[in-house]
Scaffold this active site. Structure first.
Site, PDB file in Angstrom:
ATOM      1  CE  LYS A  87      55.173  38.565  82.912  1.00 57.98           C
ATOM      2  NZ  LYS A  87      54.909  37.470  81.962  1.00 57.98           N
TER       3      LYS A  87
HETATM    4  O1  S5P Z   1      57.825  36.047  86.988  1.00 64.22           O
HETATM    5  C1  S5P Z   1      57.344  35.467  86.038  1.00 64.22           C
HETATM    6  C2  S5P Z   1      56.043  35.738  85.579  1.00 64.22           C
HETATM    7  C3  S5P Z   1      55.534  34.999  84.529  1.00 64.22           C
HETATM    8  S1  S5P Z   1      53.880  35.238  84.129  1.00 64.22           S
HETATM    9  N1  S5P Z   1      58.051  34.499  85.405  1.00 64.22           N
HETATM   10  C4  S5P Z   1      57.569  33.797  84.338  1.00 64.22           C
HETATM   11  O2  S5P Z   1      58.268  32.900  83.835  1.00 64.22           O
HETATM   12  N2  S5P Z   1      56.291  34.063  83.859  1.00 64.22           N
HETATM   13  C5  S5P Z   1      55.745  33.356  82.677  1.00 64.22           C
HETATM   14  O3  S5P Z   1      55.632  31.963  82.988  1.00 64.22           O
HETATM   15  C6  S5P Z   1      56.606  33.454  81.415  1.00 64.22           C
HETATM   16  O4  S5P Z   1      56.163  34.538  80.613  1.00 64.22           O
HETATM   17  C7  S5P Z   1      56.396  32.097  80.731  1.00 64.22           C
HETATM   18  O5  S5P Z   1      55.270  32.152  79.874  1.00 64.22           O
HETATM   19  C8  S5P Z   1      56.050  31.163  81.878  1.00 64.22           C
HETATM   20  C9  S5P Z   1      57.175  30.256  82.354  1.00 64.22           C
HETATM   21  O6  S5P Z   1      57.574  29.369  81.360  1.00 64.22           O
HETATM   22  P1  S5P Z   1      58.640  28.209  81.644  1.00 64.22           P
HETATM   23  O7  S5P Z   1      58.932  27.655  80.291  1.00 64.22           O
HETATM   24  O8  S5P Z   1      59.838  28.814  82.288  1.00 64.22           O
HETATM   25  O9  S5P Z   1      57.954  27.216  82.535  1.00 64.22           O
END
Ligand code: S5P
Length: 264
Positions: free
Chosen positions: A93
């Site tokens: 990011k």
């Molecule tokens: O808006 C966003 C963008 C990203 S890249 N929301 C997110 O959650 N992410 C990323 O996606 C976040 O940094 C994490 O690595 C992943 C989601 O993880 P989870 O455990 O919630 O599935």
């Protein structure tokens, strides 16, 4: 079936080699899953790839959250990911001005040397994409930028006007691989897809088979719904890496995503 048939217009309109590589990997694995490998130790990360490699099409990393990171162990981990036929996507990011972003591709982590994709906010203006591309160019490599057009977290500041500007500027740039969209809200995603058209990828976090609110403001939608709404890749973290059986869960996400694509 050939990738061109499976992906239809998305294949025909998307001429970036890396996008086509992704679409081919997805077809080989019957999976539109990007694993968000948010584990804090190298052993945990290596275990994860060993278990779920066959069921995922890309690997997303946060290189700066690993406690026992060393350059050697990271290189070995990246080699393992490449052997598992995965694109490597560092979710850094980036958000600074172009020249600094270029320098941040180097430094201790040397992201330019092992990443195929990185994320960036467009808040500082479009030169950030040129800066990141120059970073890969400095080591004779090529990569693609995923711009954050939406976010999955509650209360984020990326409103529809901001999204429209990111899409308009990003669509016109060859260095942009695609956009991050909000996988937790299919209606928002449908709107994003109509603005983006078929020429760029949309990858979506905020996806979990258990739909609803996650930790600290994260929100989750269903993987199949996200793909039906226009996502090309579901980014799944805790749904896989925190599961008792990560391989079985990765396969469940792969099946849901592939089913979504076949219904589109
Ligand atoms: O808006 C966003 C963008 C990203 S890249 N929301 C997110 O959650 N992410 C990323 O996606 C976040 O940094 C994490 O690595 C992943 C989601 O993880 P989870 O455990 O919630 O599935």
């Amino acid at each position: 079936m050939q990738a061109a048939d499976v992906w239809g217009q998305r294949w025909a309109m998307n001429t970036l080699p890396m996008a086509r590589t992704y679409m081919e990997v997805a077809c080989r694995k019957k999976s539109l899953v990007c694993l968000a490998a948010d584990r804090s130790t190298m052993a945990g990360l290596n275990d994860l790839i060993d278990q779920v490699g066959p069921y995922v099409a890309a690997l997303k990393t946060h290189v700066d959250l690993v406690d026992d990171w060393t350059a050697e162990s990271w290189h070995a981990f990246c080699a393992k990911a490449q052997a598992a036929d995965l694109l490597i996507f560092e979710d850094r990011k980036f958000a600074d001005i172009g020249g600094i972003s270029r320098k941040q591709m180097a430094g201790v982590y040397d992201i330019r040397s092992w990443s195929d994709l990185v994320t960036a906010h467009l808040i500082s203006g479009p030169d950030i994409v040129d800066g990141l591309q120059a970073g890969w160019g400095d080591v004779g490599r090529q990569g693609g930028v995923l711009l954050l057009a939406q976010m999955s977290s509650r209360g984020n500041l990326l409103d529809s006007e901001y999204t429209a500007q990111v899409v308009a500027k990003g669509k016109a740039h060859d260095g942009v691989f695609g956009f991050i969209g909000n996988g937790s809200r299919p209606q928002e995603l449908t709107r994003l897809r109509s603005a983006v058209g078929d020429g760029k990828m949309i990858w979506t976090p905020g996806v979990n088979l258990a739909v609803g609110d996650g930790e600290m403001g994260q929100r989750y939608g269903h993987p199949k719904e996200a793909v039906l709404a226009g996502s090309d890749c579901i980014i799944v973290g805790s749904g896989i890496h925190k599961a008792d059986d990560p391989a079985a869960q990765a396969k469940a996400y792969a099946d849901a995503s592939w089913q979504g694509l076949s219904l589109r």
